[in-house]
Enzyme design. Structure first.
Site, PDB file in Angstrom:
ATOM      1  N   GLU A 168       0.822  -1.208   0.000  1.00  0.00           N
ATOM      2  CA  GLU A 168       0.000   0.000   0.000  1.00  0.00           C
ATOM      3  C   GLU A 168       0.862   1.266   0.000  1.00  0.00           C
ATOM      4  O   GLU A 168       0.816   2.063   0.952  1.00  0.00           O
ATOM      5  CB  GLU A 168      -0.953  -0.003   1.198  1.00  0.00           C
ATOM      6  CG  GLU A 168      -1.841  -1.232   1.246  1.00  0.00           C
ATOM      7  CD  GLU A 168      -2.987  -1.126   2.253  1.00  0.00           C
ATOM      8  OE1 GLU A 168      -2.978  -0.187   3.062  1.00  0.00           O
ATOM      9  OE2 GLU A 168      -3.884  -1.990   2.218  1.00  0.00           O
ATOM     10  N   GLU A 366      -4.752  -9.122   0.611  1.00  0.00           N
ATOM     11  CA  GLU A 366      -5.398  -8.922   1.908  1.00  0.00           C
ATOM     12  C   GLU A 366      -6.895  -8.782   1.713  1.00  0.00           C
ATOM     13  O   GLU A 366      -7.343  -8.101   0.791  1.00  0.00           O
ATOM     14  CB  GLU A 366      -4.925  -7.633   2.610  1.00  0.00           C
ATOM     15  CG  GLU A 366      -3.567  -7.693   3.220  1.00  0.00           C
ATOM     16  CD  GLU A 366      -3.174  -6.381   3.909  1.00  0.00           C
ATOM     17  OE1 GLU A 366      -4.060  -5.665   4.413  1.00  0.00           O
ATOM     18  OE2 GLU A 366      -1.969  -6.094   3.912  1.00  0.00           O
TER      19      GLU A 366
HETATM   20  C1  BGP Z   1      -4.289  -2.785   5.334  1.00  0.00           C
HETATM   21  C2  BGP Z   1      -2.856  -2.867   5.787  1.00  0.00           C
HETATM   22  C3  BGP Z   1      -2.617  -3.797   6.927  1.00  0.00           C
HETATM   23  C4  BGP Z   1      -3.738  -3.904   7.930  1.00  0.00           C
HETATM   24  C5  BGP Z   1      -5.119  -3.896   7.288  1.00  0.00           C
HETATM   25  C6  BGP Z   1      -6.295  -3.785   8.219  1.00  0.00           C
HETATM   26  O1  BGP Z   1      -4.568  -1.541   4.802  1.00  0.00           O
HETATM   27  O2  BGP Z   1      -1.991  -3.284   4.735  1.00  0.00           O
HETATM   28  O3  BGP Z   1      -1.377  -3.464   7.475  1.00  0.00           O
HETATM   29  O4  BGP Z   1      -3.546  -3.081   8.996  1.00  0.00           O
HETATM   30  O5  BGP Z   1      -5.235  -2.880   6.332  1.00  0.00           O
HETATM   31  O6  BGP Z   1      -6.609  -2.442   8.499  1.00  0.00           O
HETATM   32  P1  BGP Z   1      -6.582  -1.873   9.967  1.00  0.00           P
HETATM   33  O7  BGP Z   1      -5.420  -2.513  10.632  1.00  0.00           O
HETATM   34  O8  BGP Z   1      -6.397  -0.390   9.847  1.00  0.00           O
HETATM   35  O9  BGP Z   1      -7.885  -2.228  10.587  1.00  0.00           O
END
Ligand code: BGP
Length: 472
Positions: A168, A366
């Site tokens: 990201e 993800e």
């Molecule tokens: C994505 C990231 C992760 C992870 C995930 C969940 O954007 O790559 O690192 O954190 O989101 O989001 P969050 O942790 O903000 O709930």
């Protein structure tokens, strides 16, 4: 309803270094951006948890790998913590102790039959490079990153065959310099664009180095395109969707997949004084350094409409000038995270890639569901009965598999996350894992119900959905 999962469709899980490792063994001068943020603004981190202990993966990694082996996980993605990989970030002195830890993790995964995937940066920009060069504002950091990438390929390339240049890459500068909602709260749209540009360039250098090095395998980037939907069919709302897509999706897709920036983006940025002047030869590097495949992080749809109010000329330029967020009445929500749940986003993204980016090979790198207060769902044995997560994964996979059937070149699905871990600011508030992490001293691990269900997916390669769902 039963859906077959193709034999070569990868089923894995992901995480990152900073969200799991903890600071054991970390030396002076090895803070990452996240560490600095946590130290400078501890009040915004949920209940004070942050990267300091995380899941103590530094010491506990073997336990996680054993659990991966137990559920027959196909692949595991994590990152190398760039900030910890060197003791001197400018002269590139490798921290042998930390580099050995990555060796140990990779070896343990290979030994367990879990394919290791490594990402070179998951928000772990070394603070030392921010102090010396203001991070990605400087071209120097591009060169230092490219040199780091070569060292990493050389060291782990014999065992790691799927690499990602960034996770990201748009996120840190969007939160910090565009929206200024995160430390250090510096609003500077031009800087946002320079960081976007230098990261695309750095990625191209790394891709080129990987190809020139003749390593086995492939290299891509993990992007977080937000599938944008217009509120209505009106040309105004459609244009808002187009502009959102241009500024937040194509800004990385185009240079990384097509090797060039969209002229429209360049034109608008120039008009608003936020375009970047590329150094001689850089655009040629971007052209040559296109990715072999993509990782796509996909959680929710982005809904937009045409802006209702004229832009205030006293407000710094922001792409929001061209769109406004829109909440679909009646939408399903993950209330813990505040994200809309719309599983069809998987299918639509697959078709978007097929239509606009030559059906480049990709994986869902993800997708997942973070839920607050999961202890509520523990049975007497302490196993979290996370049926909502099973349902979430099943619905998203169902749309993804339909896309594969319709010709998408999606090659796999990686859940966020293998274990619960630390989110930026939300820390351990929302739990994402197949594995529960207790916040005791040992950071005790226990498989959740979803882990066994995930195992059955992997073993049987069949996705079963309740009939009434299938009929929808
Ligand atoms: C994505 C990231 C992760 C992870 C995930 C969940 O954007 O790559 O690192 O954190 O989101 O989001 P969050 O942790 O903000 O709930």
């Amino acid at each position: 309803m039963k859906i077959d999962i193709p034999a070569n469709f990868l089923i894995g899980a992901a995480s990152s270094a900073w969200q799991t490792e903890g600071w054991k063994g970390k030396k002076d001068g090895q803070d990452s951006y996240l560490d600095s943020w946590y130290k400078n603004e501890p009040n915004v981190w949920h209940e004070g948890y942050g990267p300091a202990v995380a899941t103590n993966f530094m010491e506990n990694y073997q336990q996680d790998v054993d659990l991966m082996r137990e559920i027959h996980l196909g692949a595991y993605r994590t990152s190398i913590n760039w900030a910890r990989f060197f003791t001197d970030h400018v002269n590139l002195v490798v921290d042998e102790e930390y580099a050995q830890h990555i060796d140990d993790v990779v070896n343990a995964l290979v030994e367990a039959g879990v394919e290791p995937m490594l990402c070179l940066e998951h928000y772990e920009l070394p603070q030392a490079l921010t102090d010396a060069y203001d991070g990605w504002s400087s071209r120097e950091v591009v060169d230092l990153y490219a040199a780091y990438a070569k060292i990493a390929f050389e060291r782990y390339g014999d065992r790691v065959h799927q690499w990602f240049t960034f996770n990201e890459p748009i996120v840190p500068q969007t939160r910090c310099y565009l929206d200024a909602v995160r430390w250090p709260h510096e609003q500077n749209t031009k800087k946002w664009m320079i960081w976007n540009y230098h990261k695309a360039l750095a990625s191209a250098f790394a891709v080129k180095a990987f190809h020139e090095g003749g390593y086995e395998g492939r290299i891509g980037c993990v992007l977080n395109p937000e599938m944008a939907y217009a509120r209505s069919s009106s040309p105004e709302d459609q244009r808002a969707r187009h502009m959102y897509d241009l500024f937040f999706n194509r800004v990385f897709f185009d240079p990384m997949v097509k090797g060039a920036y969209p002229q429209e983006l360049i034109g608008i940025c120039r008009e608003h004084g936020v375009w970047v002047d590329p150094a001689d030869g850089d655009l040629e590097i971007i052209k040559q350094g296109t990715v072999d495949f993509l990782g796509v992080n996909q959680y929710y749809p982005k809904r937009v409409r045409a802006p209702r109010y004229a832009w205030n000329p006293q407000t710094p330029f922001h792409p929001e000038m061209f769109y406004e967020g829109f909440d679909l009445p009646g939408r399903a929500m993950n209330k813990s995270r505040g994200w809309e749940i719309y599983p069809k986003v998987m299918y639509d993204m697959a078709m978007y890639l097929k239509e606009h980016y030559g059906n480049i090979p990709w994986i869902v790198s993800e997708n997942g569901m973070g839920i607050e207060g999961e202890e509520r769902f523990m049975n007497e044995q302490g196993v979290v009965q996370d049926d909502y997560r099973i349902e979430f994964i099943a619905q998203h996979l169902r749309w993804l598999l339909k896309a594969v059937e319709d010709g998408s070149s999606c090659e796999g699905y990686m859940l966020w996350a293998f274990t619960d871990n630390v989110s930026p600011m939300n820390a351990f508030k929302n739990r994402y894992g197949l594995v529960r992490i207790e916040l005791d001293e040992q950071r005790t691990r226990r498989l959740k119900k979803s882990a066994r269900w995930y195992q059955s997916l992997i073993d049987d390669r069949v996705l079963e959905l309740p009939d009434e769902e299938g009929a929808k």
